[in-house]
Motif scaffolding. Structure first.
Motif, PDB file in Angstrom:
ATOM      1  N   ARG A 129      39.770  32.403  40.186  1.00  7.89           N
ATOM      2  CA  ARG A 129      39.339  33.870  40.653  1.00  7.89           C
ATOM      3  C   ARG A 129      40.168  34.728  40.234  1.00  7.89           C
ATOM      4  O   ARG A 129      39.842  35.887  39.513  1.00  7.89           O
ATOM      5  CB  ARG A 129      39.086  33.871  41.974  1.00  7.89           C
ATOM      6  N   ARG A 130      41.541  34.562  40.473  1.00 11.38           N
ATOM      7  CA  ARG A 130      42.560  35.552  40.152  1.00 11.38           C
ATOM      8  C   ARG A 130      42.753  35.459  38.752  1.00 11.38           C
ATOM      9  O   ARG A 130      43.007  36.662  37.966  1.00 11.38           O
ATOM     10  CB  ARG A 130      43.925  35.149  40.840  1.00 11.38           C
ATOM     11  N   ALA A 131      42.758  34.307  38.068  1.00  4.99           N
ATOM     12  CA  ALA A 131      42.930  34.527  36.633  1.00  4.99           C
ATOM     13  C   ALA A 131      41.625  35.266  36.105  1.00  4.99           C
ATOM     14  O   ALA A 131      41.971  35.970  35.147  1.00  4.99           O
ATOM     15  CB  ALA A 131      42.850  33.105  35.866  1.00  4.99           C
ATOM     16  N   GLU A 132      40.575  35.023  36.423  1.00  6.52           N
ATOM     17  CA  GLU A 132      39.255  35.912  36.024  1.00  6.52           C
ATOM     18  C   GLU A 132      39.502  37.474  36.124  1.00  6.52           C
ATOM     19  O   GLU A 132      39.334  37.943  35.454  1.00  6.52           O
ATOM     20  CB  GLU A 132      38.040  35.328  37.036  1.00  6.52           C
ATOM     21  N   ARG A 133      40.109  37.736  37.460  1.00 10.13           N
ATOM     22  CA  ARG A 133      40.367  39.056  37.744  1.00 10.13           C
ATOM     23  C   ARG A 133      41.350  39.610  36.482  1.00 10.13           C
ATOM     24  O   ARG A 133      41.202  40.792  35.904  1.00 10.13           O
ATOM     25  CB  ARG A 133      40.853  39.418  38.809  1.00 10.13           C
ATOM     26  N   SER A 134      42.378  38.773  36.025  1.00 11.29           N
ATOM     27  CA  SER A 134      43.427  39.247  35.327  1.00 11.29           C
ATOM     28  C   SER A 134      42.603  39.660  33.888  1.00 11.29           C
ATOM     29  O   SER A 134      43.239  40.158  33.210  1.00 11.29           O
ATOM     30  CB  SER A 134      44.441  38.254  35.032  1.00 11.29           C
ATOM     31  N   VAL A 135      41.764  38.641  33.508  1.00 12.81           N
ATOM     32  CA  VAL A 135      41.080  38.693  32.101  1.00 12.81           C
ATOM     33  C   VAL A 135      40.217  39.861  32.142  1.00 12.81           C
ATOM     34  O   VAL A 135      40.311  40.525  31.321  1.00 12.81           O
ATOM     35  CB  VAL A 135      40.355  37.411  31.980  1.00 12.81           C
ATOM     36  N   VAL A 136      39.581  40.115  33.365  1.00 16.30           N
ATOM     37  CA  VAL A 136      38.740  41.378  33.468  1.00 16.30           C
ATOM     38  C   VAL A 136      39.574  42.481  33.296  1.00 16.30           C
ATOM     39  O   VAL A 136      39.138  43.508  32.456  1.00 16.30           O
ATOM     40  CB  VAL A 136      37.932  41.306  34.787  1.00 16.30           C
ATOM     41  N   ALA A 137      40.537  42.503  33.926  1.00 19.31           N
ATOM     42  CA  ALA A 137      41.632  43.735  33.641  1.00 19.31           C
ATOM     43  C   ALA A 137      41.938  43.990  32.350  1.00 19.31           C
ATOM     44  O   ALA A 137      42.050  45.159  31.851  1.00 19.31           O
ATOM     45  CB  ALA A 137      42.840  43.568  34.732  1.00 19.31           C
ATOM     46  N   LEU A 138      42.372  42.679  31.568  1.00 21.36           N
ATOM     47  CA  LEU A 138      42.772  42.660  30.392  1.00 21.36           C
ATOM     48  C   LEU A 138      41.644  43.367  29.488  1.00 21.36           C
ATOM     49  O   LEU A 138      41.930  44.284  28.455  1.00 21.36           O
ATOM     50  CB  LEU A 138      43.294  41.499  29.788  1.00 21.36           C
ATOM     51  N   GLN A 139      40.274  42.934  29.563  1.00 22.39           N
ATOM     52  CA  GLN A 139      39.261  43.144  28.790  1.00 22.39           C
ATOM     53  C   GLN A 139      38.816  44.742  28.869  1.00 22.39           C
ATOM     54  O   GLN A 139      38.408  45.440  28.083  1.00 22.39           O
ATOM     55  CB  GLN A 139      38.041  42.345  29.206  1.00 22.39           C
TER      56      GLN A 139
END
Length: 189
Positions: A129-139
């Motif tokens: 979930r944290r990795a997903e949030r990091s990817v969302v922030a990057l996107q």
């Protein structure tokens, strides 16, 4: 892919930057290194889960996930490259359907607890979930395909399901949250 490392202590990151796969250098505090680090941490936690006694088919799924996470991390590290293939998401969907079909319907919340393997699967879920949030922030900062975000979202779901499967090994069960509100509701019945 770019040059493989033959020397680990390069000292090139001493200035607070890191190299991407396209040979650009960015701050270690920027979006890509955060997302790459979270995906790497997730992969490491799955490696730790693989140290536990697991059913062979669960082990096989997790090993495949590790390879896909390496592809995902590579895609994040190399702007403009596509390393995570469409079938990776399909494999997660198939695993989710397969393992979900074996589980009873959830009637209450469960705690991230139980066996050591199930608890480690829950750690993997939260790191996903944290990795997903990091990817969302990057996107939100840069154009990227949706596949990395979608993969991490599905993977966190799969890790939740696998935690439930692993808690049931050898006759165990989920560890249910003892909510006072829910207890009062049930006692009123």
């Amino acid at each position: 892919m770019g040059n493989r490392l033959t020397q680990i202590a390069t000292r090139t990151g001493d200035d607070g930057t890191t190299g991407l796969g396209d040979n650009t250098r960015v701050s270690k505090n920027s979006g890509r290194p955060h997302a790459m680090g979270d995906v790497d941490e997730l992969n490491s936690h799955i490696g730790l889960l693989l140290c536990e006694p697991l059913p062979a088919e669960v082990r096989e799924v997790l090993v495949q996930v590790q390879h896909q996470l390496f592809n995902l991390g590579g895609e994040i590290a190399m702007p403009g490259y596509e390393l995570l293939k469409d079938d990776a998401l399909l494999q997660l969907d198939e695993a989710l359907a397969h393992y979900n079909a074996q589980l009873p319907r959830l009637l209450e919340f469960i705690l991230p607890a139980g066996t050591r393997a199930a608890s480690q699967a829950h750690v993997c879920r939260t790191v996903a979930r944290r990795a997903e949030r990091s990817v969302v922030a990057l996107q939100e900062q840069e154009a990227m395909r949706p596949a990395p975000r979608q993969y991490l979202n599905r993977l966190s779901d799969l890790m939740f399901v696998l935690a439930r499967v692993l808690n049931r090994m050898d006759g165990g069960d989920d560890v249910y949250w003892k909510s006072e509100r829910l207890a009062q509701m049930h006692s009123a019945d």
